[in-house]
Design a protein around this motif. Sequence first.
Motif, PDB file in Angstrom:
ATOM      1  N   LEU A  61       0.843  -1.191   0.000  1.00  0.00           N
ATOM      2  CA  LEU A  61       0.000   0.000   0.000  1.00  0.00           C
ATOM      3  C   LEU A  61       0.880   1.243   0.000  1.00  0.00           C
ATOM      4  CD1 LEU A  61      -2.897   1.167   0.345  1.00  0.00           C
ATOM      5  CD2 LEU A  61      -2.574   0.890   2.819  1.00  0.00           C
ATOM      6  N   VAL A  62       0.577   2.185  -0.895  1.00  0.00           N
ATOM      7  CA  VAL A  62       1.306   3.447  -1.002  1.00  0.00           C
ATOM      8  C   VAL A  62       0.299   4.570  -0.830  1.00  0.00           C
ATOM      9  CG1 VAL A  62       2.718   4.910  -2.496  1.00  0.00           C
ATOM     10  CG2 VAL A  62       2.966   2.418  -2.598  1.00  0.00           C
ATOM     11  N   LEU A  63       0.524   5.445   0.151  1.00  0.00           N
ATOM     12  CA  LEU A  63      -0.415   6.525   0.450  1.00  0.00           C
ATOM     13  C   LEU A  63       0.304   7.861   0.539  1.00  0.00           C
ATOM     14  CD1 LEU A  63      -2.383   4.853   3.381  1.00  0.00           C
ATOM     15  CD2 LEU A  63      -3.115   5.037   1.002  1.00  0.00           C
ATOM     16  N   THR A  64      -0.391   8.916   0.119  1.00  0.00           N
ATOM     17  CA  THR A  64       0.028  10.281   0.383  1.00  0.00           C
ATOM     18  C   THR A  64      -1.056  10.886   1.261  1.00  0.00           C
ATOM     19  OG1 THR A  64       1.198  10.475  -1.703  1.00  0.00           O
ATOM     20  CG2 THR A  64       0.571  12.528  -0.634  1.00  0.00           C
ATOM     21  N   VAL A  65      -0.640  11.447   2.393  1.00  0.00           N
ATOM     22  CA  VAL A  65      -1.570  12.000   3.376  1.00  0.00           C
ATOM     23  C   VAL A  65      -1.316  13.503   3.452  1.00  0.00           C
ATOM     24  CG1 VAL A  65      -2.343  11.922   5.775  1.00  0.00           C
ATOM     25  CG2 VAL A  65      -1.481   9.832   4.661  1.00  0.00           C
ATOM     26  N   VAL A  66      -2.351  14.288   3.133  1.00  0.00           N
ATOM     27  CA  VAL A  66      -2.244  15.737   3.158  1.00  0.00           C
ATOM     28  C   VAL A  66      -3.118  16.247   4.300  1.00  0.00           C
ATOM     29  CG1 VAL A  66      -2.541  17.887   1.853  1.00  0.00           C
ATOM     30  CG2 VAL A  66      -1.896  15.770   0.666  1.00  0.00           C
ATOM     31  N   GLY A  67      -2.479  16.871   5.286  1.00  0.00           N
ATOM     32  CA  GLY A  67      -3.192  17.375   6.453  1.00  0.00           C
ATOM     33  C   GLY A  67      -3.877  18.694   6.182  1.00  0.00           C
ATOM     34  N   ALA A  68      -4.633  19.149   7.164  1.00  0.00           N
ATOM     35  CA  ALA A  68      -5.384  20.396   7.043  1.00  0.00           C
ATOM     36  C   ALA A  68      -4.433  21.576   6.875  1.00  0.00           C
ATOM     37  CB  ALA A  68      -6.252  20.590   8.277  1.00  0.00           C
ATOM     38  N   GLY A  69      -4.920  22.614   6.240  1.00  0.00           N
ATOM     39  CA  GLY A  69      -4.144  23.831   6.038  1.00  0.00           C
ATOM     40  C   GLY A  69      -4.221  24.273   4.596  1.00  0.00           C
ATOM     41  N   ASP A  70      -3.814  25.517   4.342  1.00  0.00           N
ATOM     42  CA  ASP A  70      -3.809  25.984   2.954  1.00  0.00           C
ATOM     43  C   ASP A  70      -2.596  25.395   2.238  1.00  0.00           C
ATOM     44  OD1 ASP A  70      -1.517  27.503   3.534  1.00  0.00           O
ATOM     45  OD2 ASP A  70      -2.684  29.313   3.957  1.00  0.00           O
ATOM     46  N   SER A  71      -2.455  25.695   0.961  1.00  0.00           N
ATOM     47  CA  SER A  71      -1.400  25.063   0.167  1.00  0.00           C
ATOM     48  C   SER A  71       0.004  25.384   0.668  1.00  0.00           C
ATOM     49  CB  SER A  71      -1.539  25.455  -1.304  1.00  0.00           C
ATOM     50  OG  SER A  71      -1.380  26.854  -1.440  1.00  0.00           O
ATOM     51  N   GLN A  72       0.170  26.449   1.420  1.00  0.00           N
ATOM     52  CA  GLN A  72       1.488  26.795   1.962  1.00  0.00           C
ATOM     53  C   GLN A  72       1.735  26.159   3.333  1.00  0.00           C
ATOM     54  OE1 GLN A  72       3.790  28.541   0.199  1.00  0.00           O
ATOM     55  NE2 GLN A  72       2.295  28.387  -1.435  1.00  0.00           N
ATOM     56  N   GLN A  73       0.688  25.787   4.034  1.00  0.00           N
ATOM     57  CA  GLN A  73       0.802  25.287   5.407  1.00  0.00           C
ATOM     58  C   GLN A  73       0.491  23.807   5.573  1.00  0.00           C
ATOM     59  OE1 GLN A  73       1.867  27.151   7.933  1.00  0.00           O
ATOM     60  NE2 GLN A  73       2.049  28.987   6.698  1.00  0.00           N
ATOM     61  N   ALA A  74      -0.112  23.175   4.584  1.00  0.00           N
ATOM     62  CA  ALA A  74      -0.551  21.787   4.713  1.00  0.00           C
ATOM     63  C   ALA A  74       0.642  20.854   4.917  1.00  0.00           C
ATOM     64  CB  ALA A  74      -1.338  21.360   3.485  1.00  0.00           C
ATOM     65  N   SER A  75       0.485  19.896   5.807  1.00  0.00           N
ATOM     66  CA  SER A  75       1.523  18.879   5.997  1.00  0.00           C
ATOM     67  C   SER A  75       1.286  17.752   5.012  1.00  0.00           C
ATOM     68  CB  SER A  75       1.484  18.347   7.427  1.00  0.00           C
ATOM     69  OG  SER A  75       0.259  17.697   7.671  1.00  0.00           O
ATOM     70  N   VAL A  76       2.363  17.202   4.464  1.00  0.00           N
ATOM     71  CA  VAL A  76       2.273  16.109   3.504  1.00  0.00           C
ATOM     72  C   VAL A  76       3.163  14.981   3.988  1.00  0.00           C
ATOM     73  CG1 VAL A  76       2.669  15.390   1.117  1.00  0.00           C
ATOM     74  CG2 VAL A  76       1.845  17.701   1.593  1.00  0.00           C
ATOM     75  N   SER A  77       2.601  13.775   4.041  1.00  0.00           N
ATOM     76  CA  SER A  77       3.362  12.590   4.431  1.00  0.00           C
ATOM     77  C   SER A  77       3.194  11.514   3.375  1.00  0.00           C
ATOM     78  CB  SER A  77       2.865  12.034   5.770  1.00  0.00           C
ATOM     79  OG  SER A  77       2.998  12.992   6.788  1.00  0.00           O
ATOM     80  N   HIS A  78       4.244  10.760   3.173  1.00  0.00           N
ATOM     81  CA  HIS A  78       4.220   9.629   2.248  1.00  0.00           C
ATOM     82  C   HIS A  78       4.343   8.372   3.104  1.00  0.00           C
ATOM     83  CE1 HIS A  78       4.764   7.603  -1.567  1.00  0.00           C
ATOM     84  NE2 HIS A  78       5.762   6.936  -1.035  1.00  0.00           N
ATOM     85  N   VAL A  79       3.382   7.458   2.969  1.00  0.00           N
ATOM     86  CA  VAL A  79       3.343   6.252   3.798  1.00  0.00           C
ATOM     87  C   VAL A  79       3.340   5.029   2.891  1.00  0.00           C
ATOM     88  CG1 VAL A  79       1.990   4.957   5.497  1.00  0.00           C
ATOM     89  CG2 VAL A  79       1.979   7.463   5.554  1.00  0.00           C
ATOM     90  N   GLU A  80       4.210   4.081   3.184  1.00  0.00           N
ATOM     91  CA  GLU A  80       4.210   2.801   2.489  1.00  0.00           C
ATOM     92  C   GLU A  80       4.135   1.703   3.537  1.00  0.00           C
ATOM     93  OE1 GLU A  80       7.241   2.205  -0.439  1.00  0.00           O
ATOM     94  OE2 GLU A  80       7.181   4.324  -1.039  1.00  0.00           O
ATOM     95  N   MET A  81       3.257   0.729   3.308  1.00  0.00           N
ATOM     96  CA  MET A  81       3.153  -0.403   4.231  1.00  0.00           C
ATOM     97  C   MET A  81       2.742  -1.645   3.464  1.00  0.00           C
ATOM     98  SD  MET A  81      -0.366   0.336   6.368  1.00  0.00           S
ATOM     99  CE  MET A  81      -0.541   2.105   6.298  1.00  0.00           C
ATOM    100  N   THR A  82       3.110  -2.783   3.998  1.00  0.00           N
ATOM    101  CA  THR A  82       2.726  -4.063   3.410  1.00  0.00           C
ATOM    102  C   THR A  82       1.757  -4.743   4.359  1.00  0.00           C
ATOM    103  OG1 THR A  82       4.855  -4.254   2.318  1.00  0.00           O
ATOM    104  CG2 THR A  82       3.575  -6.270   2.561  1.00  0.00           C
ATOM    105  N   VAL A  83       0.628  -5.163   3.801  1.00  0.00           N
ATOM    106  CA  VAL A  83      -0.396  -5.852   4.589  1.00  0.00           C
ATOM    107  C   VAL A  83      -0.460  -7.285   4.070  1.00  0.00           C
ATOM    108  CG1 VAL A  83      -2.806  -5.853   5.330  1.00  0.00           C
ATOM    109  CG2 VAL A  83      -1.680  -3.675   4.749  1.00  0.00           C
ATOM    110  N   GLY A  84      -0.195  -8.242   4.944  1.00  0.00           N
ATOM    111  CA  GLY A  84      -0.219  -9.647   4.555  1.00  0.00           C
ATOM    112  C   GLY A  84      -1.603 -10.107   4.159  1.00  0.00           C
ATOM    113  N   GLY A  85      -1.661 -11.128   3.301  1.00  0.00           N
ATOM    114  CA  GLY A  85      -2.937 -11.701   2.893  1.00  0.00           C
ATOM    115  C   GLY A  85      -3.758 -12.102   4.100  1.00  0.00           C
ATOM    116  N   GLY A  86      -4.983 -11.629   4.180  1.00  0.00           N
ATOM    117  CA  GLY A  86      -5.849 -11.896   5.318  1.00  0.00           C
ATOM    118  C   GLY A  86      -5.605 -10.957   6.484  1.00  0.00           C
ATOM    119  N   GLY A  87      -4.619 -10.068   6.374  1.00  0.00           N
ATOM    120  CA  GLY A  87      -4.273  -9.152   7.463  1.00  0.00           C
ATOM    121  C   GLY A  87      -4.983  -7.821   7.348  1.00  0.00           C
ATOM    122  N   VAL A  88      -4.872  -7.023   8.423  1.00  0.00           N
ATOM    123  CA  VAL A  88      -5.477  -5.695   8.491  1.00  0.00           C
ATOM    124  C   VAL A  88      -4.435  -4.727   9.045  1.00  0.00           C
ATOM    125  CG1 VAL A  88      -7.301  -4.281   9.538  1.00  0.00           C
ATOM    126  CG2 VAL A  88      -7.789  -6.642   8.882  1.00  0.00           C
ATOM    127  N   ALA A  89      -4.364  -3.537   8.451  1.00  0.00           N
ATOM    128  CA  ALA A  89      -3.521  -2.459   8.960  1.00  0.00           C
ATOM    129  C   ALA A  89      -4.410  -1.255   9.225  1.00  0.00           C
ATOM    130  CB  ALA A  89      -2.445  -2.097   7.951  1.00  0.00           C
TER     131      ALA A  89
END
Length: 125
Positions: A61-89
């Motif tokens: 799973l590859v995600l980009t998370v953009v937090g609250a704020g205007d375009s100059q203040q918003a926080s941006v995070s890049h998250v990568e995780m692996t979820v096994g078959g039958g698993g939950v994250a």
Amino acid sequence: MKQGNLRIMALAGAGLAASATLTRAEALAALTLSPGQALNLDVGGTHIAGYFIDRGNQCALVLTVVGAGDSQQASVSHVEMTVGGGGVARLQSDPESSLSFSCDNGAQRMRVWKNDGLSGAESVE
């Protein structure tokens, strides 16, 4: 928004093949994605975009998370995780809610749903 943050968002968007949408009638069900299908959700003041691919019967799973704020203040995070078959994250999106991601066996489907602290599972709208 800083130049580096724009690059992260562009990279996350590059692999998106199709957009996942949720109608009002489907609101109580989990959103179901196929490998490479786009995920675009607003959860509170947070925007989450991404996709998953099958990596050896696991959901990468590859995600980009953009937090609250205007375009100059918003926080941006890049998250990568692996979820096994039958698993939950779970990804905590704000203090009172989170998103859950389940990888079906064989990594051919991923289900996404919102959890709030009071009543459990909710729509991902």
